[in-house]
Motif scaffolding. Structure first.
Motif, short mmCIF file in Angstrom:
data_model
loop_
_atom_site.label_atom_id
_atom_site.label_comp_id
_atom_site.label_asym_id
_atom_site.label_seq_id
_atom_site.Cartn_x
_atom_site.Cartn_y
_atom_site.Cartn_z
N GLY A 126 5.35 -5.59 11.65
CA GLY A 126 5.10 -7.00 11.41
C GLY A 126 3.80 -7.49 12.00
N HIS A 127 3.01 -6.59 12.64
CA HIS A 127 1.73 -7.01 13.20
C HIS A 127 0.79 -7.44 12.07
CE1 HIS A 127 -1.89 -7.15 15.62
NE2 HIS A 127 -2.48 -6.31 14.77
N ARG A 128 0.13 -8.57 12.26
CA ARG A 128 -0.71 -9.17 11.21
C ARG A 128 -2.19 -8.99 11.54
NH1 ARG A 128 -0.14 -15.53 9.42
NH2 ARG A 128 -2.20 -15.82 8.48
N GLU A 129 -2.96 -8.54 10.53
CA GLU A 129 -4.39 -8.36 10.68
C GLU A 129 -5.09 -9.12 9.56
OE1 GLU A 129 -7.76 -4.78 10.47
OE2 GLU A 129 -5.64 -4.36 10.09
N ARG A 130 -6.06 -9.94 9.94
CA ARG A 130 -6.85 -10.69 8.96
C ARG A 130 -8.00 -9.82 8.47
NH1 ARG A 130 -11.45 -13.80 8.95
NH2 ARG A 130 -11.46 -15.66 7.62
N LEU A 131 -8.05 -9.57 7.15
CA LEU A 131 -9.07 -8.69 6.60
C LEU A 131 -10.30 -9.44 6.13
CD1 LEU A 131 -6.89 -6.14 4.57
CD2 LEU A 131 -7.67 -6.01 6.94
N THR A 132 -10.12 -10.53 5.37
CA THR A 132 -11.24 -11.29 4.85
C THR A 132 -10.74 -12.62 4.31
OG1 THR A 132 -13.19 -11.17 3.39
CG2 THR A 132 -11.11 -10.39 2.49
N THR A 133 -11.66 -13.49 3.92
CA THR A 133 -11.29 -14.74 3.27
C THR A 133 -11.38 -14.57 1.76
OG1 THR A 133 -13.55 -15.60 3.35
CG2 THR A 133 -12.10 -16.13 5.20
N LEU A 134 -10.53 -15.30 1.06
CA LEU A 134 -10.46 -15.24 -0.39
C LEU A 134 -10.44 -16.66 -0.94
CD1 LEU A 134 -7.69 -12.51 -0.82
CD2 LEU A 134 -10.15 -12.17 -1.10
N ALA A 142 -4.40 -10.96 4.32
CA ALA A 142 -3.78 -10.48 5.56
C ALA A 142 -3.06 -9.16 5.29
CB ALA A 142 -2.80 -11.51 6.10
N GLN A 143 -3.00 -8.31 6.33
CA GLN A 143 -2.32 -7.02 6.24
C GLN A 143 -1.27 -6.93 7.35
OE1 GLN A 143 -4.16 -3.00 5.08
NE2 GLN A 143 -4.26 -2.99 7.31
N ARG A 175 0.84 -1.20 0.00
CA ARG A 175 0.00 0.00 0.00
C ARG A 175 0.88 1.25 0.00
NH1 ARG A 175 -5.43 -0.87 3.61
NH2 ARG A 175 -6.59 -1.52 1.75
N PRO A 176 0.33 2.39 -0.42
CA PRO A 176 1.14 3.61 -0.47
C PRO A 176 1.79 3.98 0.86
CG PRO A 176 -0.90 3.91 -1.69
CD PRO A 176 -1.01 2.60 -0.99
N ASP A 177 1.17 3.62 1.99
CA ASP A 177 1.75 3.96 3.29
C ASP A 177 2.75 2.91 3.78
OD1 ASP A 177 0.14 1.84 3.93
OD2 ASP A 177 -1.20 2.95 5.27
N GLY A 178 3.06 1.91 2.94
CA GLY A 178 4.06 0.91 3.28
C GLY A 178 3.51 -0.36 3.88
N ARG A 179 2.22 -0.42 4.21
CA ARG A 179 1.65 -1.66 4.72
C ARG A 179 1.63 -2.73 3.63
NH1 ARG A 179 -4.04 0.02 7.03
NH2 ARG A 179 -3.92 1.36 5.16
N THR A 180 1.82 -3.97 4.05
CA THR A 180 1.91 -5.09 3.11
C THR A 180 0.62 -5.90 3.14
OG1 THR A 180 4.30 -5.27 3.37
CG2 THR A 180 3.15 -7.20 2.52
N LEU A 181 0.10 -6.20 1.97
CA LEU A 181 -1.03 -7.12 1.83
C LEU A 181 -0.51 -8.44 1.26
CD1 LEU A 181 -3.73 -4.79 0.22
CD2 LEU A 181 -3.58 -5.50 2.61
#
Length: 990
Positions: A345-353, A339-340, A320-326
Motif C-alpha cells: 500500500g506504499h504510495r509513490e508519486r510518479l508525475t503530474t497528469l 501514483a504507484q 503492472r505485471p508484477d502486481g503494482r497498481t497505477l
C-alpha cells in the motif's frame, strides 16, 4: 480611479457577461469551411465535409423538438441556431438564449456517466432542447417587456432559478425519447435511475441528502453532478406524487416572474412552498433509495482494502505485471498525479497528469497514457504518451491525433481514433507515427474501449449501438474476417482489460456497476460487490489482485483486493447474450400500475428486456440545401435598452444593444447617446474578434463647473473624453500553459470646453490631455487551480508590457518640447504556492519610464491591469493602506511588492429564497504591501511606503445565477501619510 468607480466598472462587466452569454459560448475553428442550412425549426452550422453528421443532428433535433415543445407548451420564435462541433474529443453540449437561442452539439461519443442506451445525438439534443425551450419560455409581464425591448437577459425568467431546476428538468426528459409514457429507466435511456446516478444516491444517503439551501447554492459540495442528480429525481418525484401535469405547471408558473419567486412557485400545483416540498421529496427519496438498495446492501461489500482517502476524481487505474497498481488521482487541491502503489500500500508519486488521463499497461509492462489537451488553439484532442520508468519522465508520442484509448501490443500501438463523431481502430508504430486504419464499425456504432493479446494479433473491443452492447474480437492476422461476438447485453459496458484469467470489464446490472470477467472457460463471473458502484478497474495480473475505484460519500476511493475471487457466476446462452435486468428496469417506479398490453408498458413493468423497444424511426432528409456561412445572418441586434444620464445640467439619452454570430467569431456591445444641451454625440463600441482582437471606442462628457438657480444646474464648462483602444493578441495555449503576444495602441484625449452660458469664449476647446501610445505585451501564464483550492494555488503569471508615446508625437510638440515622447516598461510577476487548502500568493510590479510619460499613482486596492487583464495606458497601481491621491506616491516609475496568505474560512454553500441571495465560500487573507514611485534621475524610490491589512472574500450568488467575488478589506498605512482605509472591491487583488 476611486474604489467605488472601480467597483462599479467591474460589476457592470460581470453583469454584461449575461447579455452576451459568453460564459456558455464555445469558439469554433474559424478557418474551417463552414456551411449553413435550415430545417423546420433550426439553422444548422457545420463544416462542409460533415454534411452527413449535420443531417443526423438535424433529424435528432427535430425529433427532440417535436417531443419537448408540446411538453413545455412553448415554441421559440424563429429558427434556433445549432452549431455542430467536432473540435472537442469530449462528449458535451451547451445551450443559451442570449443573444438568441443557440445550441452547440459536440460530436464525440460519450463516456462515463453519460453511457446509457440512448443514441448519443438523441440524448444530447433532448437535453439541450429542454434548456433551449425552457429558457426561452415566458408569459405575462416578461412576455410584454420582451416584445418591447427584445432579448434582454432580465426578461428571461427561467435564467434566474437554481441550476438544479434547470438541469433536473432536462435530465427528467432525457429518458422519454420514445415519445411514450414509459419511465426513463424502463428504456435504460437518460441518467435518471441509471447505474451512476443510483450509485451516487446511495452514497449521498449514507452521509445525508443535501438541504434545499445547499443545492440552491450549487457550491463546492460533491458530487459534481449534484444539480443533475437531485434535480432529475425531484421532477420525477413531482410527477409521481402530483401527476405529470405538475411538472408543466411548475415551469409555467415560474415563466411569468420578473422577480424570482422560487419559494412560492410550486404552491399553485402542489399547495406547498418549496421548502416544504423539498422536505417531502427528501423523505420520499430516502424511503425509495432504501427500498431499491435493500438487496444490494444485504450482502457485505467485496472490494478489498482502501488504499486512499476519498478523492475528488480517480479516472483510471491499471495493474503492472508484477502486481503494482497505477492510479490517476485528483485530490481536488493539487495537480492530478500518476501514483504507484506496491503490495503493502506504499504510495509513490510518479508525475503530474491532466485530469482526463487514462492508463493502459501492456503484458510486457509498458505504460501508455491518453489525455486531452488543447492543440491549434481551437481543438481539444486526446493524444498518446509513454511513461519511461528508467528516466522517470513522460514522453509525448502524438499531437492532435484524437486517440482516446491506446494499448501497446508488440511493436505497434493500437488505439481508438475519433473523427467527427465516429470511432475507428488504428495502429501506430512505437514512436506514434505510421498511422494505419484497421477497422471501422458499422454506422451508428461506437467503439468505447480496447485491449489486445501480447502479440497484438487478437484485439477485443467494446462496441455500443443504442441498447446493443457487445464485446467483439478481431483477428488481425485475418483482415477480411468478420468480428466475433464474445458477449452481448443490453446495459452499459466499459473499462475493458485483459486479465490473468480472461477479459475483465465493468458492466451495469440491477442499477449497480461491478467488475465482471468473461473467463477463458466461457463463464461470466462477477468479481466485486459494492454498495454504490465501481467506476474504474485495473484488471488482474500475476498475483490475481484487483484494484478498483468506487463511488463513496465525498468522492471516489481506491480499493484493492489481493485475490479477485468470483462472487457470482452466470451462464451465457448460445448466442453469447447475457439476459439481465439492465440499468434499472426492475427497480424503476411506475406512476400507476397498468396492464402490460404493449412492449412499452411491458418493459416499464420489467416483463421484457429493453432491447425489444424499437429505435426512433428513420425519416427522410430534413435539412435544406447548404450555403456558405455568413456571420451577419445571426449577429444583428436582437435587443435594445434605454440609456440616460444627468450630470449637473448635461443630459443625454440613448440606447444600447449587443450581438454575436453563431460561431462566436464576432461579439460586440454598442451604446449610442445624444447630449441635448450641448448637442454632442456620445457612446461606446466594444468589438471582439476570435476572443483575441479587441477594439474599444468611447466618447463621454463630464461637467466641471455649473451655475445653480431654482434647484436647476446650468453647465458652464465640461470635459469631453475621447478614448480608443485596439489590442491584437496571438495566443499559444494548452491546458497548463498560456503564452500570449500582443500588439496594440491607445488614444486618450480630454478637452475642456465652455458652454454658451459661460461668460467668455463659449465653445472654445482646450486640450488638457492627449495621450497617444503604442504597446507590445508578452504574457506567460502557468497558473492552476482545483475544486477545493482558494483560487490559483500553483504556478505563476508573468506579464511584460511596453508602451511608447513616440510614434504619435507631432512635429509641433517635438519642436516645442511638449507632449509625451517617452516610453515605459511594466512587468507584473505573480506566483502561487499551495499549502494545504491555503495559498501563499506573491506579487511584484516594476514600471520603468524614460522621457516624458504620464506618471503612475500608487494607492487603493484595485489594479485594473491585475484584475481585468490587458489595459493600455493604465497608470494606477494598487498599494493597499493608501487612498491613491498622495503626491508622495506619484512618479514616472514605480515598484510595488505584495505577499498574501489566503485561506478558506468556510464553504457555506447556502442560498436563500426570500431574498434570493447566497454565499458559497467565505475566505480570508492577511497581506503586506510595500512600494514607492520616483521620477527621472533616480533608479529607485527615495523611500518606501508599507501597508498591512486583512481581507474577507465572499463568493456571493445573486438571483441564483449571478456570481460575484466581493472583497471587503481594511488596510493600514505604516508610513506617512499614515492612516487606515476601508474598501469594497470585486475579485482577488491579483
Amino acid at each position: 480611479m476611486s474604489e467605488i468607480r472601480a467597483l462599479l466598472l467591474l460589476l457592470l462587466l460581470a453583469v454584461f457577461s449575461l447579455g452576451l452569454g459568453s460564459a456558455q459560448a464555445q469558439t469554433a475553428d474559424p478557418w474551417a469551411d463552414w456551411q449553413s442550412a435550415d430545417s423546420a425549426h433550426f439553422r444548422v452550422h457545420y463544416r462542409h465535409e460533415q454534411r452527413s453528421q449535420a443531417e443526423q443532428i438535424a433529424r435528432a433535433a427535430e425529433r427532440a423538438y417535436s417531443r419537448i415543445s408540446p411538453a413545455l407548451q412553448w415554441q421559440p420564435a424563429g429558427h434556433i441556431e445549432l452549431v455542430v462541433y467536432s473540435e472537442f474529443d469530449l462528449a458535451n453540449g451547451f445551450s443559451t438564449p442570449l443573444p438568441y437561442d443557440l445550441i452547440g452539439a459536440f460530436l464525440a461519443p460519450p463516456e462515463g456517466e453519460l453511457l446509457d442506451n440512448s443514441p448519443w445525438l438523441d440524448l444530447l439534443l433532448t437535453h439541450e432542447m429542454v434548456h433551449a425551450i425552457h429558457l426561452d419560455k415566458m408569459r405575462g409581464a416578461p412576455k410584454v417587456l420582451r416584445s418591447i425591448f427584445g432579448r434582454v437577459g432580465w426578461f428571461f425568467p427561467n435564467l434566474f432559478e437554481p441550476s438544479w431546476a434547470l438541469e433536473g428538468l432536462a435530465v427528467y426528459h432525457e429518458g422519454a425519447q420514445d415519445g411514450g409514457v414509459a419511465p426513463a429507466a424502463a428504456l435504460g435511456r437518460g441518467r435518471l435511475y441509471g447505474p451512476t446516478f443510483e450509485a451516487w444516491l446511495r452514497a449521498e444517503q449514507s452521509r445525508g441528502f443535501l438541504k434545499l439551501s445547499e443545492i440552491n447554492a450549487d457550491g463546492r459540495a460533491l458530487p459534481l453532478s449534484k444539480a443533475y442528480l437531485y434535480g432529475g429525481y425531484f421532477f420525477d418525484f413531482l410527477a409521481r406524487r402530483y401527476g405529470p401535469q405538475a411538472v408543466g405547471g411548475f415551469v409555467e408558473n415560474y415563466s411569468g416572474n420578473i422577480v424570482p419567486r422560487f419559494h412560492t412557485n410550486p404552491r399553485s400545483v402542489t399547495g406547498k412552498t418549496m421548502d416544504v416540498l423539498w422536505d417531502e421529496f427528501l423523505a420520499d427519496l430516502n424511503a425509495r433509495v432504501t427500498e431499491r438498495s435493500a438487496a444490494l446492501r444485504s450482502q457485505p461489500e467485496v472490494l478489498g482494502t482502501a488504499m486512499t482517502a476519498p478523492q475528488f476524481e480517480i479516472p483510471s487505474v491499471a495493474t503492472r505485471p508484477d502486481g503494482r497498481t497505477l492510479a490517476v488521482l485528483n485530490d481536488g487541491l493539487g495537480a492530478t498525479e500518476l501514483a504507484q502503489f506496491d503490495s503493502t500500500g506504499h504510495r509513490e508519486r510518479l508525475t503530474t497528469l491532466l485530469s482526463t488521463a487514462k492508463l493502459d499497461v501492456s503484458a510486457s509492462g509498458e505504460v501508455l497514457i491518453t489525455q486531452a489537451d488543447l492543440c491549434h488553439t481551437y481543438y481539444l484532442s486526446y493524444d498518446v504518451y509513454r511513461w519511461d520508468d528508467r528516466r522517470g519522465a513522460l514522453d509525448r508520442l502524438t499531437r492532435c491525433a484524437h486517440l482516446r484509448r491506446a494499448t501497446q501490443t508488440g511493436s505497434r500501438i493500437l488505439a481508438l481514433q475519433l473523427d467527427a463523431g465516429s470511432t475507428r481502430l488504428v495502429s501506430l508504430d512505437r514512436q506514434g507515427s505510421d498511422l494505419r486504419s484497421l477497422y471501422s464499425p458499422p454506422p451508428g456504432s461506437d467503439l468505447l474501449d480496447l485491449t489486445a493479446s501480447a502479440d497484438g494479433q487478437r484485439v477485443q473491443l467494446i462496441s455500443h449501438a443504442a441498447a446493443d452492447w457487445q464485446i467483439i474480437e478481431l483477428d488481425l492476422s485475418q483482415p477480411e474476417a468478420a468480428p466475433r461476438v464474445l458477449l452481448r447485453t443490453d446495459a452499459p459496458l466499459h473499462t475493458l482489460r485483459l486479465g490473468r484469467d480472461g477479459l475483465e470489464f465493468i458492466a451495469a446490472r440491477d442499477s449497480a456497476s461491478e467488475v465482471w470477467r468473461l473467463s477463458d472457460a466461457g463463464q461470466l463471473q462477477r468479481l466485486t460487490h459494492s454498495h454504490t458502484g465501481v467506476t474504474a478497474q485495473a484488471g488482474t495480473r500475476g498475483d490475481g489482485g484487483l484494484a478498483v475505484a468506487v463511488i463513496v460519500a465525498g468522492g471516489y476511493q481506491l480499493y484493492r483486493q489481493p485475490q479477485a475471487a468470483p462472487v457470482q457466476t452466470l451462464a451465457l446462452d448460445a448466442d453469447r447474450t447475457l439476459h439481465v435486468a439492465g440499468a434499472g428496469s426492475t427497480t424503476a417506479p411506475v406512476a400507476d400500475p397498468v396492464p402490460a398490453t404493449s412492449p412499452e408498458t411491458a418493459a416499464a413493468t420489467g416483463l421484457l428486456p429493453r432491447s425489444v423497444l424499437a429505435e426512433p424511426a428513420a425519416v427522410g432528409p430534413v435539412l435544406g440545401e447548404g450555403s456558405r456561412y455568413l456571420a451577419l445572418k445571426s449577429m444583428y441586434p436582437r435587443s435594445w435598452w434605454p440609456l440616460s444620464s444627468v450630470d449637473h445640467g448635461l443630459t443625454s439619452y440613448g440606447v444600447s444593444t449587443n450581438g454575436a454570430d453563431a460561431l462566436r467569431i464576432h461579439q460586440y456591445l454598442l451604446e449610442l447617446q445624444w447630449e441635448t444641451s450641448q448637442r454632442q454625440a456620445l457612446g461606446s463600441l466594444q468589438y471582439l474578434w476570435l476572443d483575441s482582437q479587441m477594439l474599444a471606442l468611447q466618447r463621454r462628457l463630464t461637467a466641471t463647473s455649473w451655475r445653480q438657480a431654482d434647484k436647476k444646474d446650468t453647465p458652464l464648462s465640461y470635459e469631453r473624453h475621447t478614448q480608443a483602444q485596439w489590442l491584437s493578441t496571438l495566443p499559444w495555449v494548452s491546458l497548463q500553459r498560456r503564452v500570449v503576444l500582443g500588439l496594440g495602441a491607445a488614444i486618450d484625449r480630454v478637452e475642456q470646453l465652455k458652454t454658451e452660458a459661460a461668460s467668455t469664449a463659449p465653445g472654445t476647446a482646450t486640450v488638457t490631455r492627449d495621450d497617444r501610445l503604442a504597446a507590445l505585451l508578452l504574457d506567460v501564464d502557468t497558473r492552476e487551480a482545483n475544486w477545493w483550492s482558494e483560487g490559483a494555488n500553483r504556478g505563476q503569471r508573468s506579464t511584460l508590457l511596453y508602451e511608447t508615446y513616440r510614434p504619435f508625437l507631432s512635429e509641433a510638440d517635438q519642436a516645442a518640447g511638449t507632449g509625451f515622447d517617452g516610453h515605459l516598461l511594466r512587468a507584473d510577476l505573480r506566483g502561487y504556492l499551495g499549502v494545504g487548502r491555503s495559498v501563499v500568493a506573491l506579487r511584484h510590479t516594476e514600471a520603468r519610464a524614460n522621457g516624458r510619460t504620464r506618471p503612475f499613482q500608487l494607492g487603493g486596492a484595485t489594479d485594473l491591469q491585475l484584475q481585468l487583464g490587458y489595459t493600455l495606458n493604465s497608470r494606477d497601481i494598487a498599494l493597499r493602506g493608501y487612498r491613491g491621491n498622495e503626491a508622495v506616491l506619484q512618479g514616472q516609475s514605480a515598484r510595488v511588492s505584495s505577499i498574501e496568505w489566503r485561506a478558506p474560512l468556510a464553504d457555506v454553500d447556502w442560498h436563500g429564497m426570500v431574498p434570493p441571495v447566497g454565499l458559497d465560500r467565505l475566505s480570508g487573507s492577511v497581506f503586506f504591501d510595500i512600494g514607492g514611485a520616483w521620477n527621472q534621475g533616480a533608479n529607485r524610490p527615495s523611500h518606501y511606503s508599507r501597508g498591512v491589512g486583512l481581507e474577507l472574500l465572499g463568493e456571493i450568488k445573486l438571483l441564483y445565477a449571478l456570481g460575484l467575488q466581493l472583497r471587503l478589506g481594511v488596510a493600514r498605512g505604516l508610513d506617512e501619510p499614515k492612516g487606515s482605509v476601508g474598501y469594497l472591491s470585486i475579485g482577488r487583488a491579483f
